[in-house]
Write a protein that holds these residues in place. Sequence first.
Motif, PDB file in Angstrom:
ATOM      1  N   GLN A  70      53.397  45.207  36.881  1.00 56.38           N
ATOM      2  CA  GLN A  70      53.629  46.643  37.023  1.00 56.38           C
ATOM      3  C   GLN A  70      53.410  47.354  35.684  1.00 56.38           C
ATOM      4  OE1 GLN A  70      54.471  48.238  40.071  1.00 56.38           O
ATOM      5  NE2 GLN A  70      53.776  49.904  38.757  1.00 56.38           N
TER       6      GLN A  70
ATOM      7  N   TYR B 191      43.967  39.083  37.103  1.00 57.24           N
ATOM      8  CA  TYR B 191      43.309  39.207  35.793  1.00 57.24           C
ATOM      9  C   TYR B 191      42.361  38.038  35.495  1.00 57.24           C
ATOM     10  CZ  TYR B 191      45.748  43.384  34.284  1.00 57.24           C
ATOM     11  OH  TYR B 191      46.166  44.693  34.163  1.00 57.24           O
TER      12      TYR B 191
ATOM     13  N   ASP C 237      49.766  47.596  34.994  1.00 56.98           N
ATOM     14  CA  ASP C 237      49.201  48.672  35.838  1.00 56.98           C
ATOM     15  C   ASP C 237      49.535  50.034  35.268  1.00 56.98           C
ATOM     16  OD1 ASP C 237      48.043  47.047  37.649  1.00 56.98           O
ATOM     17  OD2 ASP C 237      49.534  47.336  39.241  1.00 56.98           O
ATOM     18  N   ASN C 238      50.801  50.208  34.848  1.00 61.44           N
ATOM     19  CA  ASN C 238      51.234  51.517  34.327  1.00 61.44           C
ATOM     20  C   ASN C 238      50.397  51.966  33.142  1.00 61.44           C
ATOM     21  OD1 ASN C 238      53.250  51.454  36.202  1.00 61.44           O
ATOM     22  ND2 ASN C 238      54.909  51.003  34.757  1.00 61.44           N
ATOM     23  N   TYR C 239      50.009  50.991  32.304  1.00 62.45           N
ATOM     24  CA  TYR C 239      49.220  51.319  31.105  1.00 62.45           C
ATOM     25  C   TYR C 239      47.719  51.198  31.347  1.00 62.45           C
ATOM     26  CZ  TYR C 239      53.236  51.259  27.843  1.00 62.45           C
ATOM     27  OH  TYR C 239      54.396  51.522  27.150  1.00 62.45           O
ATOM     28  N   ASP C 240      47.346  50.821  32.567  1.00 64.65           N
ATOM     29  CA  ASP C 240      45.934  50.673  32.894  1.00 64.65           C
ATOM     30  C   ASP C 240      45.227  49.669  31.957  1.00 64.65           C
ATOM     31  OD1 ASP C 240      43.739  51.205  34.416  1.00 64.65           O
ATOM     32  OD2 ASP C 240      43.115  52.971  33.274  1.00 64.65           O
ATOM     33  N   VAL C 241      45.896  48.526  31.789  1.00 66.29           N
ATOM     34  CA  VAL C 241      45.393  47.490  30.869  1.00 66.29           C
ATOM     35  C   VAL C 241      44.245  46.706  31.515  1.00 66.29           C
ATOM     36  CG1 VAL C 241      46.034  45.265  29.837  1.00 66.29           C
ATOM     37  CG2 VAL C 241      47.546  47.241  29.593  1.00 66.29           C
ATOM     38  N   GLN C 242      43.163  46.498  30.731  1.00 67.35           N
ATOM     39  CA  GLN C 242      42.025  45.733  31.261  1.00 67.35           C
ATOM     40  C   GLN C 242      42.073  44.248  30.873  1.00 67.35           C
ATOM     41  OE1 GLN C 242      40.042  48.719  29.475  1.00 67.35           O
ATOM     42  NE2 GLN C 242      40.496  49.890  31.313  1.00 67.35           N
TER      43      GLN C 242
ATOM     44  N   ALA D 232      47.520  48.664  24.157  1.00 62.64           N
ATOM     45  CA  ALA D 232      48.418  49.469  24.995  1.00 62.64           C
ATOM     46  C   ALA D 232      49.874  49.177  24.636  1.00 62.64           C
ATOM     47  CB  ALA D 232      48.164  49.156  26.467  1.00 62.64           C
TER      48      ALA D 232
ATOM     49  N   LYS E 202      41.169  48.410  27.004  1.00 58.15           N
ATOM     50  CA  LYS E 202      42.588  48.527  26.654  1.00 58.15           C
ATOM     51  C   LYS E 202      43.231  47.157  26.856  1.00 58.15           C
ATOM     52  CE  LYS E 202      44.775  52.557  27.908  1.00 58.15           C
ATOM     53  NZ  LYS E 202      45.724  53.315  28.777  1.00 58.15           N
TER      54      LYS E 202
END
Length: 204
Positions: free
Chosen positions: A73, A100, A76-81, A31, A2
């Motif tokens: 934040q 990251y 994190d909320n979208y669980d982005v890689q 995302a 993501k």
Amino acid sequence: MKIALFASGSGSNVEAILQAIRAETLYTTPAFVFSDRPNAPVLEKAKRYGVSTHMFRPRDFDSKQQYEESLLQLLDNYDVQWVVLAGYMRLLGATIVEPYTHRIVNIHPSLLPAFPGLDAVGQALGAGVEKTGVSIHYVDAGMDTGEIIQQETVPITSEDTKTSLEEKIKRVEHQLYPETLQQLFEERSKGVLQRDETGIDKCQ
Ligand code: GAR
């Protein structure tokens, strides 16, 4: 994988990436698209592709750190890689770069380490060089100093103006960025690249 896309301007690279995702030549989930500029055309482009958008301006925060904490934040909320910078015209600070590491990539319109920073196309024309190009690199704390992932050369002719050279460079970028991202995500998902304890990717 993501991804979140960060851009400050017209967003032609974001559009090329979203097109590649739609065409199923790039396998990833966007995302959201983030911009630091309220009127950036990239925000409208992202909406046309049905991708969520977010915008906030650094000047609305007390410090760069607070601005980037809000961005973190959001990631994190979208669980982005992965964070993909595509014409994001700000230097990312440690608040985002550290968590990251080796998962932020940027595209830059020159053959780095030549002509880092702003107006790379103007810098190349001003220097009178015969070729410039496109670099895709990991982002570290410096200005366009991260490890280079991919480069492609663009010749400069005596007829080139800044506009014509920018167009030639963007044509290369629109091909190279989606292709490189796909290779990178494939390698990571197959485990070809493994991170050692220093955080450096190593081929097995
Ligand atoms: C691109 O050419 C990209 O390489 C450059 O900004 C342009 C954005 O165009 N990035 C940098 O100069 C980063 N230092 P776009 O908004 O049409 O994608």
